[in-house]
Design a protein around this motif. Structure first.
Motif, PDB file in Angstrom:
ATOM      1  N   UNK A   1       0.838  -1.199   0.000  1.00 41.37           N
ATOM      2  CA  UNK A   1       0.000   0.000   0.000  1.00 41.37           C
ATOM      3  C   UNK A   1       0.874   1.252   0.000  1.00 41.37           C
ATOM      4  N   UNK A   2       1.816   1.318   0.931  1.00 42.23           N
ATOM      5  CA  UNK A   2       2.697   2.485   1.039  1.00 42.23           C
ATOM      6  C   UNK A   2       3.476   2.691  -0.256  1.00 42.23           C
ATOM      7  N   UNK A   3       3.967   1.600  -0.827  1.00 38.75           N
ATOM      8  CA  UNK A   3       4.789   1.665  -2.029  1.00 38.75           C
ATOM      9  C   UNK A   3       4.029   2.308  -3.185  1.00 38.75           C
ATOM     10  N   UNK A   4       2.817   1.862  -3.406  1.00 40.39           N
ATOM     11  CA  UNK A   4       2.025   2.383  -4.522  1.00 40.39           C
ATOM     12  C   UNK A   4       1.467   3.769  -4.235  1.00 40.39           C
ATOM     13  N   UNK A   5       1.006   3.991  -3.015  1.00 46.20           N
ATOM     14  CA  UNK A   5       0.500   5.302  -2.628  1.00 46.20           C
ATOM     15  C   UNK A   5       1.577   6.372  -2.796  1.00 46.20           C
ATOM     16  N   UNK A   6       2.787   6.092  -2.348  1.00 42.32           N
ATOM     17  CA  UNK A   6       3.868   7.068  -2.390  1.00 42.32           C
ATOM     18  C   UNK A   6       4.242   7.435  -3.820  1.00 42.32           C
ATOM     19  N   UNK A   7       4.297   6.451  -4.699  1.00 40.34           N
ATOM     20  CA  UNK A   7       4.665   6.745  -6.077  1.00 40.34           C
ATOM     21  C   UNK A   7       3.576   7.533  -6.798  1.00 40.34           C
ATOM     22  N   UNK A   8       2.321   7.252  -6.484  1.00 39.73           N
ATOM     23  CA  UNK A   8       1.234   8.041  -7.061  1.00 39.73           C
ATOM     24  C   UNK A   8       1.317   9.489  -6.588  1.00 39.73           C
ATOM     25  N   UNK A   9       1.612   9.670  -5.293  1.00 43.04           N
ATOM     26  CA  UNK A   9       1.700  11.015  -4.726  1.00 43.04           C
ATOM     27  C   UNK A   9       2.915  11.768  -5.282  1.00 43.04           C
ATOM     28  N   UNK A  10       3.973  11.031  -5.612  1.00 45.42           N
ATOM     29  CA  UNK A  10       5.148  11.663  -6.220  1.00 45.42           C
ATOM     30  C   UNK A  10       4.735  12.455  -7.456  1.00 45.42           C
ATOM     31  N   UNK A  11       3.880  11.889  -8.279  1.00 46.94           N
ATOM     32  CA  UNK A  11       3.438  12.580  -9.491  1.00 46.94           C
ATOM     33  C   UNK A  11       2.427  13.682  -9.177  1.00 46.94           C
ATOM     34  N   UNK A  12       1.479  13.390  -8.290  1.00 42.83           N
ATOM     35  CA  UNK A  12       0.432  14.369  -7.991  1.00 42.83           C
ATOM     36  C   UNK A  12       0.980  15.647  -7.374  1.00 42.83           C
ATOM     37  N   UNK A  13       1.963  15.511  -6.490  1.00 43.47           N
ATOM     38  CA  UNK A  13       2.384  16.666  -5.688  1.00 43.47           C
ATOM     39  C   UNK A  13       3.582  17.411  -6.252  1.00 43.47           C
ATOM     40  N   UNK A  14       4.002  17.056  -7.488  1.00 46.47           N
ATOM     41  CA  UNK A  14       5.044  17.855  -8.134  1.00 46.47           C
ATOM     42  C   UNK A  14       4.585  19.300  -8.284  1.00 46.47           C
ATOM     43  N   UNK A  15       3.295  19.476  -8.543  1.00 45.81           N
ATOM     44  CA  UNK A  15       2.763  20.827  -8.750  1.00 45.81           C
ATOM     45  C   UNK A  15       2.814  21.669  -7.483  1.00 45.81           C
ATOM     46  N   UNK A  16       2.917  21.020  -6.317  1.00 42.77           N
ATOM     47  CA  UNK A  16       3.016  21.745  -5.048  1.00 42.77           C
ATOM     48  C   UNK A  16       4.470  22.012  -4.646  1.00 42.77           C
TER      49      UNK A  16
END
Length: 263
Positions: A164-179
């Motif tokens: 869960x952590x592994x996949x969640x973190x990589x998804x967030x890596x892309x989402x939060x580049x804009x922040x």
């Protein structure tokens, strides 16, 4: 973001009383980073904070908090807000585990494990986004595990939580580049562990040779400047990923043999 850019800013490290969490605290303090240290063991945490303040002249706040408790992340964020502390680096390292046949654990223990290993990671990321985004650049390091790459009998819930952590973190890596927030996933590899049952060893090569906790941290921190999505301090992860392409029944049986708790 280079490590030296963090000097004088605040980092929050969970699971800071031992192992990889403690090592993050040591290396960040040596770089002049102020620390919020979170773990359950108040005595170890207080001793660590005292030593780091004396050795490096930083500010270190020790907060004995059980992240398995409901609203723990929210209450931690509110506490730091009241003290005027804005986190620039969040290290989600705290984890629980149960290395034994699934039926020997209690539902209460498994719920606590999922809360600490997965839900707390989500809640801490969510609660601290505005703090992190208020800086020119900032980062989150979420500690995963090679166990995320396949089902692991006798570590069933732990391995699932790390997937869960592994996949969640990589998804967030892309989402939060804009922040302007880098989300790094760290795979530390085998390090000395306090997971229940781990001291008994395995019948095969499930864990392999352990290395000191300093190695994955020394690998992780320089990669902040490279904006690396996944930092791997573990050997054989490519083999694991290829191994997972084999028939599921075969993979599960082989991993079971490797991780069956020793007598």
């Amino acid at each position: 973001m280079h490590l030296e850019d963090l000097k004088g800013d605040w980092a929050l490290v969970t699971g800071a009383s031992s192992g990889i969490g403690q090592e993050f605290a040591l290396q960040l303090a040596a770089a002049g980073v102020n620390l919020v240290l979170v773990a359950r063991r108040a005595d170890r945490l207080k001793s660590l904070a005292t030593n780091l303040r004396a050795r490096h002249g930083i500010e270190a706040l020790d907060l004995p908090i059980d992240l398995a408790q409901a609203m723990a992340a929210e209450e931690l964020h509110q506490l730091l807000q009241r003290q005027g502390i804005k986190i620039r680096l969040l290290v989600n390292n705290a984890a629980l585990g149960h290395w034994a046949p699934f039926e020997t654990g209690t539902t209460q223990a498994y719920e606590a494990l999922i809360r600490v290993n997965a839900l707390a990671v989500v809640n801490l990321c969510h609660n601290f986004l505005h703090d992190l985004a208020s800086h020119h650049d900032s980062a989150i390091i979420n500690v995963s595990s090679p166990a995320a790459y396949q089902p692991v009998p006798f570590l069933a819930v732990y391995a699932a939580s790390k997937a869960f952590v592994h996949n969640f973190s990589q998804a967030l890596h892309e989402e939060w580049r804009k922040h302007g927030v880098l989300v790094q996933t760290l795979l530390p590899g085998p390090t000395p562990t306090e997971l229940p049952g781990a001291q008994a060893g395995t019948r095969g090569k499930g864990i392999g040779t352990t290395v000191g906790a300093s190695y994955p941290v020394r690998l992780s921190l320089p990669h902040l400047a490279k904006a690396t999505a996944v930092v791997t301090a573990a050997r054989g992860t490519l083999w694991q990923r290829l191994f997972a392409l084999l028939p599921a029944k075969f993979v599960i049986r082989q991993v079971s043999r490797m991780f069956s708790p020793g007598s």
